[in-house]
Design an enzyme around this catalytic site. Structure first.
Site, PDB file in Angstrom:
ATOM      1  CB  SER A  38      -4.134  -0.117  -1.130  1.00  0.00           C
ATOM      2  OG  SER A  38      -3.090   0.753  -1.483  1.00  0.00           O
ATOM      3  CD  GLU A 162      -3.747   3.927   5.635  1.00  0.00           C
ATOM      4  OE1 GLU A 162      -3.000   3.124   5.032  1.00  0.00           O
ATOM      5  OE2 GLU A 162      -4.968   3.741   5.760  1.00  0.00           O
ATOM      6  CG  HIS A 258      -1.124   1.220   2.997  1.00  0.00           C
ATOM      7  ND1 HIS A 258      -2.378   1.783   2.874  1.00  0.00           N
ATOM      8  CD2 HIS A 258      -0.854   0.630   1.803  1.00  0.00           C
ATOM      9  CE1 HIS A 258      -2.834   1.546   1.647  1.00  0.00           C
ATOM     10  NE2 HIS A 258      -1.939   0.849   0.990  1.00  0.00           N
TER      11      HIS A 258
END
Length: 347
Positions: A38, A162, A258
Site C-alpha cells: 500500500s 482491493e 486490500h
C-alpha cells in the site's frame, strides 16, 4: 529548511545506514531488497525514482502500490486547506506546531474541500509523495520508462478486490443509478465509454459492485501492472502476481481485499489482523499459501527470481495466488484495455 517528502528521506537515511553497517551483521550491502505494501509500496516506487536512493538497494517488492502522487502545486493546495480548516497561518512553523491528532481530525473536511476544487480526486488520504522538488524531481513511471533504474529487480502485484477493504469497512458507498456511477467515475478520469466497457467486461455486477471493482483498479491494480510493464519495456526484470484468495470474514464480503496479503507475506496469520481477515483460525490452505508467498519473497530477495516468468515486451505473465495457484502466460484481466492511454501521472 523543510524539504518535501521527509518520510521518504527518513527511508533513504535507513537504507544508507544499512549500506554502511549491514556487513557487520553478516549482511551483503550489495544485495539489499526494499519491500512495502500500500503506502509502503508507493514508497518503494518513489525510492526507485529518488536520485539519493540510487545504489542503496537492488531489488524492490511492491504489494498493491497506489498511483497516488501529487505535484508541488497540489501539495500546496492541501496545505492551504489545512491552514484554513485549522485556523492557522499558512506557514511551516504554524502547521508543524499543531498536535498530530488535530491534523488527523481535520483530514475529512480537508478532503471534502480539496475535492470541490477538482483536485486529489483519486486519493484516499490528504498526503502522498510530492513530485517536482529536488528529492523527487520526476514521477516514478517517467524515471522507470527511461531505463534509469533497469538494474533494480521488481516483484509487484495486487489483490483482486482491493477496494472492498474500504467499501465494506470504512466508507458508506452508495451508487443510486447509472448517472451517479458516471459522475463518480468521471472524478477518477473514466468517461461514459470506459464505464460501458467495464459493464461489458463485468456484466454480472451491481452498480455498487461495479464501482467498487473500478475503484480497486483505479487506485491500485492498473498502476501495479503499469509499473511492471514500464520497467520491463525499459530493460528491467519484473514479476507480477495477483492475490485471488478470498477472506472468509464478514460473510465473505471482503473478498481478496486490500491488505489481505499482509499476514500471508509476513507469516502473521495469528496476529490481530490475521485473526480478523481469516475469521479466527487460519486453515491449512491459508498456511500453505503463506509459505508459498514467503518463499517467493525469499527467492526473489536472494537471487532476483520469484519463481515464474518475468514480464517481457510481448507478454505480462501473472502468478495468481489462491488456495490453488495458477500461472497465466498473459494477464487474463478483461479490463486492462480500458485503461490503455489513460494517464497515471501525479495530480
Amino acid at each position: 529548511g523543510r524539504p518535501d517528502n521527509r518520510g521518504l528521506l527518513d527511508q533513504i537515511a535507513a537504507l544508507r545506514w544499512v549500506h554502511e553497517n549491514i556487513a557487520s551483521f553478516g549482511g551483503d550491502p550489495g544485495n539489499v531488497t526494499v519491500a512495502g505494501e500500500s503506502a509502503g509500496a508507493g514508497s518503494v516506487a518513489a525510492l526507485m525514482a529518488m536520485p539519493d536512493a540510487r545504489g542503496l538497494f537492488h531489488r524492490a517488492i511492491a504489494h498493491s502500490p497506489p498511483g497516488d502522487m501529487v505535484l508541488t502545486d497540489t501539495a500546496r493546495l492541501v496545505s492551504e486547506r489545512f491552514a484554513e480548516v485549522l485556523g492557522v497561518p499558512l506557514e511551516a512553523e504554524a502547521l508543524a506546531a499543531l498536535p498530530p491528532e488535530k491534523i488527523v481530525a481535520a483530514t475529512d473536511e480537508v478532503l471534502t474541500r480539496t475535492d470541490s476544487q477538482g483536485r486529489r480526486s483519486r486519493s484516499l488520504t490528504c498526503f502522498a509523495p510530492v513530485i517536482g522538488g529536488p528529492e523527487l524531481p520526476e514521477a516514478p513511471l517517467d524515471v522507470i520508462a527511461r531505463g534509469d533504474v533497469s538494474g533494480i529487480d521488481l516483484l509487484t502485484g495486487h489483490n483482486v478486490h482491493e477496494y472492498r477493504l474500504f467499501s465494506e469497512l470504512a466508507q458508506d458507498v452508495r451508487v443510486a443509478d447509472e448517472e451517479a456511477l458516471l459522475r463518480k467515475c468521471d472524478r477518477i478520469g473514466l468517461g461514459a465509454g470506459e464505464v460501458a466497457a467495464y459493464r461489458e467486461a463485468r456484466p454480472d455486477l451491481s452498480l455498487r459492485d461495479l464501482y467498487v471493482s473500478i475503484m480497486g483498479d483505479a487506485l491500485f491494480g492498473e498502476f501495479t501492472l503499469r509499473l511492471a510493464e514500464t520497467h520491463a519495456a525499459a530493460g528491467g526484470r519484473a514479476h507480477v502476481f495477483r492475490l485471488a484468495l478470498e477472506s472468509p470474514a464478514l460473510g465473505g464480503r471482503l473478498g481478496a481485499c486490500h491488505a489481505l496479503d499482509l499476514p500471508l507475506a509476513f507469516g502473521t496469520l495469528e496476529s490481530d489482523l490475521g485473526a480478523f481477515l481469516f475469521d479466527g483460525a487460519p486453515t491449512g490452505a491459508h498456511r500453505s499459501l503463506s509459505r508459498r508467498i514467503m518463499g517467493a519473497w525469499h527467492d526473489f530477495a536472494a537471487g532476483g527470481d520469484a519463481g515464474w516468468s518475468p514480464v517481457s515486451a510481448g507478454a505480462t505473465p501473472v502468478k495468481v495466488w489462491g488456495e490453488v495457484d495458477e500461472l497465466y502466460a498473459q494477464d487474463p484481466s478483461p479490463v486492462r484495455h480500458i485503461w490503455r492511454g489513460l494517464p497515471m501521472g501525479p495530480k
